[in-house]
Design a protein around this motif. Structure first.
Motif, PDB file in Angstrom:
ATOM      1  N   ILE A   8     -32.880  39.155  43.811  1.00  0.00           N
ATOM      2  CA  ILE A   8     -32.101  37.922  43.661  1.00  0.00           C
ATOM      3  C   ILE A   8     -32.068  37.111  44.958  1.00  0.00           C
ATOM      4  O   ILE A   8     -31.881  35.903  44.911  1.00  0.00           O
ATOM      5  CB  ILE A   8     -30.674  38.163  43.114  1.00  0.00           C
ATOM      6  N   TYR A  65     -36.950  38.967  33.744  1.00  0.00           N
ATOM      7  CA  TYR A  65     -35.512  38.972  33.527  1.00  0.00           C
ATOM      8  C   TYR A  65     -34.957  40.363  33.345  1.00  0.00           C
ATOM      9  O   TYR A  65     -35.661  41.287  32.972  1.00  0.00           O
ATOM     10  CB  TYR A  65     -35.092  38.047  32.384  1.00  0.00           C
ATOM     11  N   VAL A 121     -33.976  32.818  41.160  1.00  0.00           N
ATOM     12  CA  VAL A 121     -33.366  33.720  40.180  1.00  0.00           C
ATOM     13  C   VAL A 121     -32.083  33.058  39.680  1.00  0.00           C
ATOM     14  O   VAL A 121     -31.334  32.489  40.465  1.00  0.00           O
ATOM     15  CB  VAL A 121     -33.060  35.098  40.796  1.00  0.00           C
ATOM     16  N   ALA A 123     -28.484  33.322  37.147  1.00  0.00           N
ATOM     17  CA  ALA A 123     -27.533  34.107  36.366  1.00  0.00           C
ATOM     18  C   ALA A 123     -27.223  33.285  35.127  1.00  0.00           C
ATOM     19  O   ALA A 123     -26.788  32.142  35.227  1.00  0.00           O
ATOM     20  CB  ALA A 123     -26.268  34.368  37.172  1.00  0.00           C
ATOM     21  N   TRP A 133     -30.016  38.087  34.111  1.00  0.00           N
ATOM     22  CA  TRP A 133     -30.558  37.535  35.343  1.00  0.00           C
ATOM     23  C   TRP A 133     -31.987  37.142  35.014  1.00  0.00           C
ATOM     24  O   TRP A 133     -32.718  37.916  34.410  1.00  0.00           O
ATOM     25  CB  TRP A 133     -30.550  38.574  36.460  1.00  0.00           C
TER      26      TRP A 133
END
Length: 152
Positions: A8, A65, A121, A123, A133
Motif C-alpha cells: 500500500i 486486489y 492502491v 481502499a 484494497w
C-alpha cells in the motif's frame, strides 16, 4: 511472505506491480490456488491466491486486489497491516498514523468515495465498511492527475 504495508505504500510487493507477466507473478507467488476467466470481450484471466487476486489482460497484470471479506484463506501476508474489515474512519486513522497521503475518488455508481493512496492502491468501501484494497489502471490514472494538479 508478502508485506501488505509495502504494497500500500509503494504499489509493489516483491518487485511485482501492474504490468507484471503471469510468469513473473508465478516466480514470486507460486502457482495460484484457482483461476477464473471472465466473459468480457478482452477476456481477462484472474489468478487467485486466497484473498489476493490478480487480473491479467493480454498477458499483463492490470489489476491487483485484496478482498477483506471472505474469498478464501489469507495468502502469506506479513503481519504488518491488519486485514480485518474496518470502518472508513478506522482506515483513515491507520493511514494517518503511518503518514500516508491519500485523496478521495468518488465513484459515479455509488455515493461512497474510495481512498486512493499516492502509491496507486485504493481502499474501497461499501456501506461505510472497507471491503477491498485495490490497485488498477484506473487508480494509476487518478494518481497521475492528482500529482499533476498539486504539482507533486
Amino acid at each position: 511472505m508478502i508485506s501488505f504495508l509495502e504494497w500500500i505504500m509503494t504499489g509493489k510487493f516483491h518487485g511485482l506491480s501492474l504490468g507484471a507477466t503471469l510468469q513473473e507473478v508465478k516466480a514470486v507467488l507460486g502457482e495460484p490456488e484457482t483461476y477464473s476467466i471472465t466473459r468480457r470481450p478482452d477476456d481477462p484471466f484472474i489468478s487467485k491466491y486466497g484473498r489476493l487476486q490478480i487480473t491479467f489482460v493480454e498477458g499483463l497484470a492490470e489489476n491487483l486486489y485484496v478482498n477483506v471479506r471472505g474469498y478464501g484463506q489469507d495468502p502469506d501476508f506479513a503481519a504488518d497491516w491488519p486485514l480485518a474489515p474496518f470502518s472508513r474512519g478506522e482506515v483513515e486513522s491507520l493511514l494517518l498514523d503511518r503518514e500516508l497521503l491519500w485523496f478521495e475518488d468518488h465513484r459515479p455508481v455509488t455515493e461512497e468515495a474510495d481512498l486512493v493512496l499516492t502509491s496507486g492502491v485504493s481502499a474501497m468501501f461499501h456501506e461505510g465498511q472497507l471491503f477491498r484494497w485495490n490497485m488498477g489502471t484506473w487508480e494509476q490514472k487518478r494518481v497521475k492527475l492528482f500529482q499533476q494538479f498539486f504539482g507533486l
